[in-house]
Design an enzyme around this catalytic site. Structure first.
Site, PDB file in Angstrom:
ATOM      1  N   ASP A 336     -10.713   1.510  -6.072  1.00  0.00           N
ATOM      2  CA  ASP A 336      -9.243   1.262  -5.275  1.00  0.00           C
ATOM      3  C   ASP A 336      -8.486  -0.310  -5.706  1.00  0.00           C
ATOM      4  OD1 ASP A 336      -7.207   2.196  -3.424  1.00  0.00           O
ATOM      5  OD2 ASP A 336      -8.120   1.023  -2.224  1.00  0.00           O
ATOM      6  N   GLU A 365      -8.179   2.419 -10.108  1.00  0.00           N
ATOM      7  CA  GLU A 365      -7.084   2.902  -9.821  1.00  0.00           C
ATOM      8  C   GLU A 365      -6.084   2.037 -10.521  1.00  0.00           C
ATOM      9  OE1 GLU A 365      -3.810   4.043  -6.302  1.00  0.00           O
ATOM     10  OE2 GLU A 365      -6.033   2.251  -5.850  1.00  0.00           O
ATOM     11  N   ASP A 432      -2.757  10.556  -2.655  1.00  0.00           N
ATOM     12  CA  ASP A 432      -1.628   9.884  -2.700  1.00  0.00           C
ATOM     13  C   ASP A 432      -0.468   9.822  -3.374  1.00  0.00           C
ATOM     14  OD1 ASP A 432      -2.916   7.116  -1.665  1.00  0.00           O
ATOM     15  OD2 ASP A 432      -3.448   6.785  -3.810  1.00  0.00           O
TER      16      ASP A 432
END
Length: 574
Positions: A336, A365, A432
């Site tokens: 992340d 990410e 997301d």
């Protein structure tokens, strides 16, 4: 000829070793400007008179560039080479390491102007896991997939209702027992990789504000249950990927609580980016509140940012990274906010996990150009948003034409080495983003057309839980609705299942084969894949029927040789 457009870089995405005796090279020219590119190459320690020659293949057309490529063999694991370029205007040049020259035998023979790869070191090769190229992922947001154990439901857990519009602080009781109970379902669907959003102890329903990385969140179960999930997944041939949040901690973590209590005297004071003490209040610059006392993820006061340059923080995070690999046998980490962590740490991270599992999969990410992270010593691939969001721009938003889409996607492919493109995590929706069906304006045929287009790209495709059920949902948190279990075996479920089966049946070609994208004179998008098989996929994003006349292995809105709008047809030659 546009000389400024003639480009090549050694030991980069333009020149990468693909085996101990082979190197793949690419060359850039201005679009429609060059007729032919010829490479001359030989061993570093041989005279240029021993050169072999090969004509480069034009492998793609971008927005302003043409791309050419070839594979060179090097029996002694080293090579030097130069390019002969013939323009559409008849001009004739040599492009080498020291510049561009008018073509002549003397210029061609000038050894000092040859590009060089001094030696093909195996340890320097960018190797990505082969199994990833044969994987279809299924992303699970644990709190919303299935409630298998009501005894661990948080206080205030709401009834399971897939039509709800969740609030940011709502709980529905999803847990790891729910995942275990549905592994046979996932096997029936056909996926062979599970990507979990965070499962560690945290304050929120989404678990991105970690309290303790070495505990499974009690809302989800415990380590014994997680171990059982991994083992049972592996028995079914499924890989398991966990989500790591190493950019920041949650403010309820022991470390941050100690900083709040003891200030400068805290043994964790140097674990964070602290501008001044005390840190008991947070000023949000985006709201005009002045400078913050400490740095965070975005301007989220509950997520203080870790200083990953601190050796203590590095050791702490590497212990976590290796713990779940060593003791639970996970196969991959999704990282992340990976772009906000320093490269030095990610190199240590790469070395630590691959020392345990050489074919470990590491996904960052990153929502923008990820070249700095994709040189073989950090990540295998990234979440391929710059690629997949352009698919949505064309298929759903009509923000670019079919031709612009194929050009932009080609440019994206040429940013990275082939092995990194093959290890990208491709997804059209996630926790997301708005759900696929909602992005497609509720049109199931359009959603399936775009999903199929993604599935024939290079990269490892990922389905967000519920996509196969035709679930809808707007931006976060609406995209995190409880799973709708009532739609199993529905028409859309069967179409997604068939698509997964097709991808895995031809995984060698779709996962590792060559790819070219263009548009036909009639306006269809054509994706050509060449590997173990030859696959040609056509997509009609126009508003009218187009005559195609191929025999298809997988199709939608295709009858009697006519491809209708929102349709696709895929032909396979063995």
């Amino acid at each position: 000829m546009q000389l400024a457009a003639l480009k090549h870089r050694t030991e980069s995405e333009d020149c990468f070793v693909i085996s101990p005796h082979h190197v793949r090279v690419r060359f850039h020219t201005a679009k429609g400007d060059v007729k032919k590119v010829i490479a001359h190459y030989t061993d570093n320690y041989m005279a240029t008179s021993t050169d072999k020659t090969v004509a480069l293949e034009k492998v793609g057309e971008g927005e302003v560039e043409d791309y050419w490529a070839a594979t060179f063999s090097a029996p002694y694991r080293r090579i030097k080479y130069t390019f002969e370029v013939i323009g559409e205007d008849g001009s004739h040049k040599i492009v080498g390491d020291r510049g561009i020259y008018d073509y002549s035998e003397k210029s061609l023979a000038f050894d000092g102007s040859y590009f060089r790869v001094p030696y093909f070191h195996k340890i320097d090769m960018d190797v990505t896991p082969d199994w990833v190229k044969h994987t279809v992922w299924y992303q699970i947001f644990p709190e919303r997939f299935a409630n298998g154990d009501k005894s661990n439901d948080p206080k205030g857990t709401k009834p399971w209702n897939s039509n709800d519009h969740p609030g940011r602080n709502d709980y529905y009781g999803g847990d790891l027992q729910g995942v275990l109970d549905h592994l046979d379902y996932l096997q029936k669907l056909g996926v062979n990789g599970i990507y979990f959003c965070p499962v560690f102890r945290a304050s929120s329903n989404h678990k991105y504000d970690t309290i303790d990385y070495l505990q499974i969140d009690p809302d989800f179960g415990d380590k014994a249950l997680f171990a059982k999930v991994v083992n049972e997944a592996h028995k079914r041939g499924m890989k398991v990927m966990l989500d790591a949040v190493f950019n920041h901690l949650g403010d309820q973590s022991m470390q941050w609580q100690d900083v709040l209590k003891n200030g400068k005297k805290s043994r964790f004071a140097k674990w964070f980016h602290i501008n001044h003490f005390p840190v008991t209040t947070y000023n949000d610059p985006s709201k005009g509140e002045g400078e913050p006392a400490y740095e965070t993820f975005a301007f989220e006061k509950h997520m203080p940012k870790l200083d990953t340059a601190n050796p203590e923080v590095q050791d702490f995070l590497l212990e976590i990274a290796t713990y779940w690999v060593k003791y639970f046998d996970i196969d991959a980490w999704r990282l992340d906010v990976a772009n906000e962590v320093d490269h030095h740490f990610w190199r240590r991270f790469h070395d630590a996990v691959t020392a345990i599992k050489p074919d470990f999969y590491i996904v960052g990410e990153i929502w923008h150009n990820a070249r700095p992270w994709l040189n073989g010593d950090e990540f295998s691939g990234v979440m391929n948003y710059p690629y997949t969001l352009q698919i949505e721009d064309h298929f759903f938003k009509k923000a670019q034409t079919a031709k612009e889409l194929t050009e932009h996607l080609t440019d994206q492919l040429m940013m990275y080495r082939d092995m990194n493109n093959q290890a990208m995590l491709d997804m059209l929706d996630s926790h997301d983003t708005a759900r696929l069906l909602t992005a497609a304006h509720g049109d199931k045929a359009l959603a399936l057309q775009a999903l199929t287009f993604m599935f024939v790209q290079t990269g490892s495709p990922c389905i967000y839980y519920g996509t196969e059920m035709g679930m809808s949902g707007g931006e976060d948190p609406d995209c995190r609705k409880p799973m709708d279990w009532s739609k199993e075996d529905s028409p859309i479920w069967k179409r997604v299942h068939a698509l997964i089966e097709f991808r895995l049946e031809y995984a060698d070609t779709l996962g590792k084969g060559k790819i070219t994208l263009n548009t036909t004179p009639e306006g269809l998008i054509k994706v050509k894949r060449v590997g173990q098989d030859q696959i040609a996929a056509y997509f009609n994003t126009t508003d009218h029927s187009v005559k195609l006349g191929i025999e298809s292995s997988l199709s939608q809105n295709y009858e009697n040789g006519q491809l209708e709008p929102k349709g696709f047809a895929i032909a396979v030659k063995h």
